[in-house]
Design an enzyme around this catalytic site. Structure first.
Site, PDB file in Angstrom:
ATOM      1  N   THR A  90       0.820  -1.210   0.000  1.00  0.00           N
ATOM      2  CA  THR A  90       0.000   0.000   0.000  1.00  0.00           C
ATOM      3  C   THR A  90       0.855   1.262   0.000  1.00  0.00           C
ATOM      4  O   THR A  90       1.995   1.251   0.484  1.00  0.00           O
ATOM      5  CB  THR A  90      -0.889  -0.007   1.262  1.00  0.00           C
ATOM      6  OG1 THR A  90      -1.540   1.246   1.392  1.00  0.00           O
ATOM      7  CG2 THR A  90      -0.079  -0.251   2.529  1.00  0.00           C
ATOM      8  N   ASP A  91       0.257   2.361  -0.465  1.00  0.00           N
ATOM      9  CA  ASP A  91       0.954   3.649  -0.397  1.00  0.00           C
ATOM     10  C   ASP A  91       1.023   4.188   1.039  1.00  0.00           C
ATOM     11  O   ASP A  91       1.790   5.111   1.326  1.00  0.00           O
ATOM     12  CB  ASP A  91       0.285   4.683  -1.321  1.00  0.00           C
ATOM     13  CG  ASP A  91      -1.172   4.978  -0.995  1.00  0.00           C
ATOM     14  OD1 ASP A  91      -1.737   4.355  -0.066  1.00  0.00           O
ATOM     15  OD2 ASP A  91      -1.761   5.843  -1.678  1.00  0.00           O
ATOM     16  N   GLU A  92       0.213   3.601   1.940  1.00  0.00           N
ATOM     17  CA  GLU A  92       0.159   4.144   3.309  1.00  0.00           C
ATOM     18  C   GLU A  92       1.470   3.964   4.060  1.00  0.00           C
ATOM     19  O   GLU A  92       1.694   4.610   5.082  1.00  0.00           O
ATOM     20  CB  GLU A  92      -0.987   3.501   4.091  1.00  0.00           C
ATOM     21  CG  GLU A  92      -2.324   3.740   3.447  1.00  0.00           C
ATOM     22  CD  GLU A  92      -3.515   3.616   4.389  1.00  0.00           C
ATOM     23  OE1 GLU A  92      -3.312   3.515   5.611  1.00  0.00           O
ATOM     24  OE2 GLU A  92      -4.640   3.640   3.884  1.00  0.00           O
ATOM     25  N   TYR A 137      -2.240  -0.395  10.966  1.00  0.00           N
ATOM     26  CA  TYR A 137      -2.326  -1.076   9.660  1.00  0.00           C
ATOM     27  C   TYR A 137      -1.092  -0.783   8.819  1.00  0.00           C
ATOM     28  O   TYR A 137      -0.409  -1.705   8.336  1.00  0.00           O
ATOM     29  CB  TYR A 137      -3.595  -0.639   8.912  1.00  0.00           C
ATOM     30  CG  TYR A 137      -3.554  -0.976   7.434  1.00  0.00           C
ATOM     31  CD1 TYR A 137      -3.603  -2.296   6.994  1.00  0.00           C
ATOM     32  CD2 TYR A 137      -3.427   0.036   6.464  1.00  0.00           C
ATOM     33  CE1 TYR A 137      -3.536  -2.610   5.642  1.00  0.00           C
ATOM     34  CE2 TYR A 137      -3.368  -0.273   5.111  1.00  0.00           C
ATOM     35  CZ  TYR A 137      -3.412  -1.597   4.701  1.00  0.00           C
ATOM     36  OH  TYR A 137      -3.340  -1.907   3.361  1.00  0.00           O
ATOM     37  N   LYS A 175       1.936  -3.245   7.442  1.00  0.00           N
ATOM     38  CA  LYS A 175       2.243  -3.446   6.023  1.00  0.00           C
ATOM     39  C   LYS A 175       3.707  -3.060   5.748  1.00  0.00           C
ATOM     40  O   LYS A 175       4.401  -3.721   4.970  1.00  0.00           O
ATOM     41  CB  LYS A 175       1.303  -2.626   5.132  1.00  0.00           C
ATOM     42  CG  LYS A 175      -0.132  -3.119   5.103  1.00  0.00           C
ATOM     43  CD  LYS A 175      -0.310  -4.510   4.494  1.00  0.00           C
ATOM     44  CE  LYS A 175      -0.044  -4.558   3.010  1.00  0.00           C
ATOM     45  NZ  LYS A 175      -0.397  -5.907   2.451  1.00  0.00           N
TER      46      LYS A 175
HETATM   47  P1  NAD Z   1      -9.681  -7.316   1.974  1.00  0.00           P
HETATM   48  O1  NAD Z   1      -9.695  -7.040   3.437  1.00  0.00           O
HETATM   49  O2  NAD Z   1     -10.891  -7.053   1.163  1.00  0.00           O
HETATM   50  O3  NAD Z   1      -9.295  -8.848   1.722  1.00  0.00           O
HETATM   51  C1  NAD Z   1      -8.280  -9.493   2.433  1.00  0.00           C
HETATM   52  C2  NAD Z   1      -8.422 -10.990   2.191  1.00  0.00           C
HETATM   53  O4  NAD Z   1      -7.358 -11.664   2.889  1.00  0.00           O
HETATM   54  C3  NAD Z   1      -9.729 -11.565   2.723  1.00  0.00           C
HETATM   55  O5  NAD Z   1     -10.291 -12.443   1.774  1.00  0.00           O
HETATM   56  C4  NAD Z   1      -9.315 -12.312   3.979  1.00  0.00           C
HETATM   57  O6  NAD Z   1     -10.158 -13.408   4.282  1.00  0.00           O
HETATM   58  C5  NAD Z   1      -7.909 -12.755   3.619  1.00  0.00           C
HETATM   59  N1  NAD Z   1      -7.062 -13.003   4.783  1.00  0.00           N
HETATM   60  C6  NAD Z   1      -6.932 -12.232   5.889  1.00  0.00           C
HETATM   61  N2  NAD Z   1      -6.060 -12.809   6.744  1.00  0.00           N
HETATM   62  C7  NAD Z   1      -5.618 -13.946   6.146  1.00  0.00           C
HETATM   63  C8  NAD Z   1      -4.692 -14.946   6.513  1.00  0.00           C
HETATM   64  N3  NAD Z   1      -4.048 -14.909   7.702  1.00  0.00           N
HETATM   65  N4  NAD Z   1      -4.459 -15.976   5.676  1.00  0.00           N
HETATM   66  C9  NAD Z   1      -5.128 -16.042   4.480  1.00  0.00           C
HETATM   67  N5  NAD Z   1      -6.031 -15.116   4.080  1.00  0.00           N
HETATM   68  C10 NAD Z   1      -6.261 -14.078   4.909  1.00  0.00           C
HETATM   69  O7  NAD Z   1      -8.424  -6.525   1.420  1.00  0.00           O
HETATM   70  P2  NAD Z   1      -8.203  -5.857  -0.019  1.00  0.00           P
HETATM   71  O8  NAD Z   1      -8.721  -4.486   0.010  1.00  0.00           O
HETATM   72  O9  NAD Z   1      -8.618  -6.808  -1.052  1.00  0.00           O
HETATM   73  O10 NAD Z   1      -6.598  -5.761   0.003  1.00  0.00           O
HETATM   74  C11 NAD Z   1      -5.793  -6.828  -0.503  1.00  0.00           C
HETATM   75  C12 NAD Z   1      -4.339  -6.453  -0.339  1.00  0.00           C
HETATM   76  O11 NAD Z   1      -4.078  -5.241  -1.039  1.00  0.00           O
HETATM   77  C13 NAD Z   1      -3.928  -6.189   1.108  1.00  0.00           C
HETATM   78  O12 NAD Z   1      -2.635  -6.706   1.302  1.00  0.00           O
HETATM   79  C14 NAD Z   1      -3.930  -4.671   1.229  1.00  0.00           C
HETATM   80  O13 NAD Z   1      -3.004  -4.244   2.194  1.00  0.00           O
HETATM   81  C15 NAD Z   1      -3.505  -4.277  -0.161  1.00  0.00           C
HETATM   82  N6  NAD Z   1      -3.983  -2.964  -0.641  1.00  0.00           N
HETATM   83  C16 NAD Z   1      -5.305  -2.633  -0.558  1.00  0.00           C
HETATM   84  C17 NAD Z   1      -5.739  -1.419  -1.086  1.00  0.00           C
HETATM   85  C18 NAD Z   1      -7.191  -0.999  -1.053  1.00  0.00           C
HETATM   86  O14 NAD Z   1      -7.502   0.131  -1.406  1.00  0.00           O
HETATM   87  N7  NAD Z   1      -8.109  -1.860  -0.671  1.00  0.00           N
HETATM   88  C19 NAD Z   1      -4.814  -0.542  -1.663  1.00  0.00           C
HETATM   89  C20 NAD Z   1      -3.460  -0.918  -1.704  1.00  0.00           C
HETATM   90  C21 NAD Z   1      -3.072  -2.140  -1.211  1.00  0.00           C
HETATM   91  O1  DAU Z   2      -4.172   3.952   0.384  1.00  0.00           O
HETATM   92  C1  DAU Z   2      -4.377   2.588   0.272  1.00  0.00           C
HETATM   93  C2  DAU Z   2      -5.246   2.102   1.417  1.00  0.00           C
HETATM   94  O2  DAU Z   2      -6.575   2.558   1.137  1.00  0.00           O
HETATM   95  C3  DAU Z   2      -5.232   0.581   1.596  1.00  0.00           C
HETATM   96  O3  DAU Z   2      -3.946   0.176   1.944  1.00  0.00           O
HETATM   97  C4  DAU Z   2      -6.236   0.168   2.680  1.00  0.00           C
HETATM   98  O4  DAU Z   2      -6.275  -1.247   2.768  1.00  0.00           O
HETATM   99  C5  DAU Z   2      -7.606   0.688   2.296  1.00  0.00           C
HETATM  100  O5  DAU Z   2      -8.538   0.374   3.308  1.00  0.00           O
HETATM  101  C6  DAU Z   2      -7.549   2.202   2.082  1.00  0.00           C
HETATM  102  O6  DAU Z   2      -7.294   2.892   3.332  1.00  0.00           O
HETATM  103  P1  DAU Z   2      -8.071   4.248   3.697  1.00  0.00           P
HETATM  104  O7  DAU Z   2      -8.045   4.418   5.159  1.00  0.00           O
HETATM  105  O8  DAU Z   2      -7.599   5.364   2.865  1.00  0.00           O
HETATM  106  O9  DAU Z   2      -9.555   3.828   3.171  1.00  0.00           O
HETATM  107  P2  DAU Z   2     -10.996   4.062   3.785  1.00  0.00           P
HETATM  108  O10 DAU Z   2     -11.965   3.676   2.727  1.00  0.00           O
HETATM  109  O11 DAU Z   2     -11.158   3.449   5.122  1.00  0.00           O
HETATM  110  O12 DAU Z   2     -11.049   5.638   3.963  1.00  0.00           O
HETATM  111  C7  DAU Z   2     -10.830   6.515   2.863  1.00  0.00           C
HETATM  112  C8  DAU Z   2     -10.871   7.919   3.397  1.00  0.00           C
HETATM  113  O13 DAU Z   2     -12.221   8.209   3.803  1.00  0.00           O
HETATM  114  C9  DAU Z   2     -10.015   8.117   4.628  1.00  0.00           C
HETATM  115  O14 DAU Z   2      -9.472   9.436   4.592  1.00  0.00           O
HETATM  116  C10 DAU Z   2     -11.008   8.009   5.785  1.00  0.00           C
HETATM  117  C11 DAU Z   2     -12.292   8.536   5.188  1.00  0.00           C
HETATM  118  N1  DAU Z   2     -13.536   7.932   5.723  1.00  0.00           N
HETATM  119  C12 DAU Z   2     -13.623   6.573   5.747  1.00  0.00           C
HETATM  120  C13 DAU Z   2     -14.760   5.959   6.224  1.00  0.00           C
HETATM  121  C14 DAU Z   2     -14.860   4.466   6.291  1.00  0.00           C
HETATM  122  C15 DAU Z   2     -14.581   8.735   6.099  1.00  0.00           C
HETATM  123  O15 DAU Z   2     -14.509   9.982   6.043  1.00  0.00           O
HETATM  124  N2  DAU Z   2     -15.708   8.138   6.573  1.00  0.00           N
HETATM  125  C16 DAU Z   2     -15.842   6.783   6.666  1.00  0.00           C
HETATM  126  O16 DAU Z   2     -16.905   6.301   7.142  1.00  0.00           O
END
Ligand code: NAD
Ligand code: DAU
Length: 356
Positions: A133-135, A159, A163
């Protein structure tokens, strides 16, 4: 040929598996723990698919991972498995440490054991791609340049710290043991099958239910948004042609403050599913207490991926967000099953019947 995907029942992993199998005849072994975020219903269209093998398990289960690798002999592992929600990490960091750090360590070690026993041509061709992630780069001020791969790691939430730690382990397994790794650091994804705890799906689902749309703090936190299928195409490209040991930032050149995202969702719903009383969905917006330690701004410089590997996103934010809202409107059953927990019962039944 086979690839092993972890976390392939989650949001991005499932999109990746669905896209992969739509375009390739290479088998996917899909290992997922099925936490609250893992949803086999998302993979229902793969029921009986000859090239999809689902395995219920934990990346931290060394014996299982060792057995799976030996049995299926993958040419690559793509690691999506993680705890992914920042707010959950604030309330309960333990699972994040367990899966994102300890789990990644155990997975890396199982993969190293497998890889080191391969014949040299297969060792050379093998890849471990870690999805991050970019975080990990922390928070930017308004005028700072976007995150480059050379930025310092400055994670601020449990989180992002977990990561960041996993990224460091992946790097170390390359430098110390020679494991052929690649890491991608992506910005915020959105699109189909996104669990409605994250901003965009939560806003769609709450708006349709007539509930408040909770905006944290002043709503001026900035994120870069990328359509999930563009993230998947970036991962495929890095897997195919990325340089070993390198990290690649993935982003959509699409920085927006949260309040603008929420207003865009409201406007699309006004157009596609107007409220019965004729009022605007934006009337449901409610400002709530900010997230502790809330990062102010993320922005991704994706030039390395674009220039070295020729990747570009296919969707603009306008096209992607419209597709996303339309998808949620067309899939109320998926949403209500995810929310009600009924999908868990479905999963139990599904297991009894065998793999999807
Ligand atoms: P998600 O939470 O939707 O899915 C995570 C999946 O991993 C789930 O299916 C869960 O059951 C599985 N999981 C959790 N713990 C596990 C374990 N111990 N063993 C096997 N499986 C397990 O997450 P996502 O949004 O699909 O993110 C996927 C990956 O991409 C993550 O590594 C996250 O950090 C990264 N990522 C997410 C975003 C985003 O915006 N969602 C952006 C950048 C990177
Ligand atoms: O940047 C990549 C990341 O983006 C991933 O690594 C994470 O897995 C993914 O969950 C996401 O993280 P964020 O914290 O940015 O996503 P989230 O959707 O939780 O929130 C997006 C923005 O919106 C953040 O600034 C918080 C805000 N927010 C979120 C929720 C859930 C609100 O204002 N209200 C809300 O109810």
């Amino acid at each position: 040929m086979t690839i092993l995907v972890t976390g392939g029942a989650g949001f991005i992993g499932a999109n990746f598996v669905l896209d992969w199998l739509a375009a390739s005849s290479e088998t996917v072994v899909n290992l997922d723990k099925l936490t609250y975020a893992g949803n086999l219903e998302t993979l229902a269209s793969l029921q009986g698919h000859p090239h999809h093998v689902f395995v219920h398990g934990d990346i931290g289960d060394s014996a299982l991972m060792t057995r799976l690798l030996a049995e299926h002999q993958p040419r690559a592992v793509v690691n999506f498995a993680a705890e992914s929600h920042v707010d959950r990490s604030i309330h309960g960091p333990g699972e994040f440490i367990e899966t994102n750090i300890v789990g990644t360590f155990r997975l890396l070690d199982a993969v190293r054991g497998y890889w080191s026993g391969l014949p040299s041509d297969r060792q050379t061709a093998f890849r471990f791609l870690h999805v991050s992630t970019d975080e990990v780069y922390g928070s930017l001020s308004k005028d700072d340049p976007a995150f480059a791969e050379t930025n310092r790691y400055e994670p601020n939430s449990p989180y992002s710290a977990s990561k960041a730690a996993s990224d460091h382990l992946v790097r170390a397994w390359h430098h110390t043991y020679g494991l052929p790794v690649l890491t991608t650091n992506c910005s915020n994804n959105y699109g189909p099958y996104h669990f409605p705890e994250k901003l965009i799906p939560l806003m769609i689902v709450n708006a349709l239910a007539g509930k408040p749309l909770p905006v944290y703090g002043d709503g001026m936190q900035v994120r870069d948004w990328l359509y999930v299928k563009d993230h998947c195409s970036a991962i495929r490209r890095v897997l195919e042609a990325g340089r070993l040991g390198e990290t690649y930032n993935v982003g959509g050149w699409n920085e927006k403050p949260n309040i603008e995202i929420v207003n865009t969702v409201c406007q699309l719903l006004d157009e596609l599913r107007p409220r019965a009383d004729g009022s605007r969905y934006s009337g449901q917006i409610t400002y709530v207490t900010d997230r502790p330690g809330h990062d102010r701004r993320y922005a991704i410089d994706a030039r390395k991926l674009e220039q070295e590997l020729g990747w570009k996103p296919a969707e603009t934010f306008e096209s992607g967000i419209r597709k996303t809202v339309e998808w949620y409107l067309a899939h109320p059953q998926w949403v209500s099953n995810v929310q009600s927990g009924a999908y868990r019962e479905w999963v139990q039944k599904q297991y009894a019947a065998g793999n999807p």
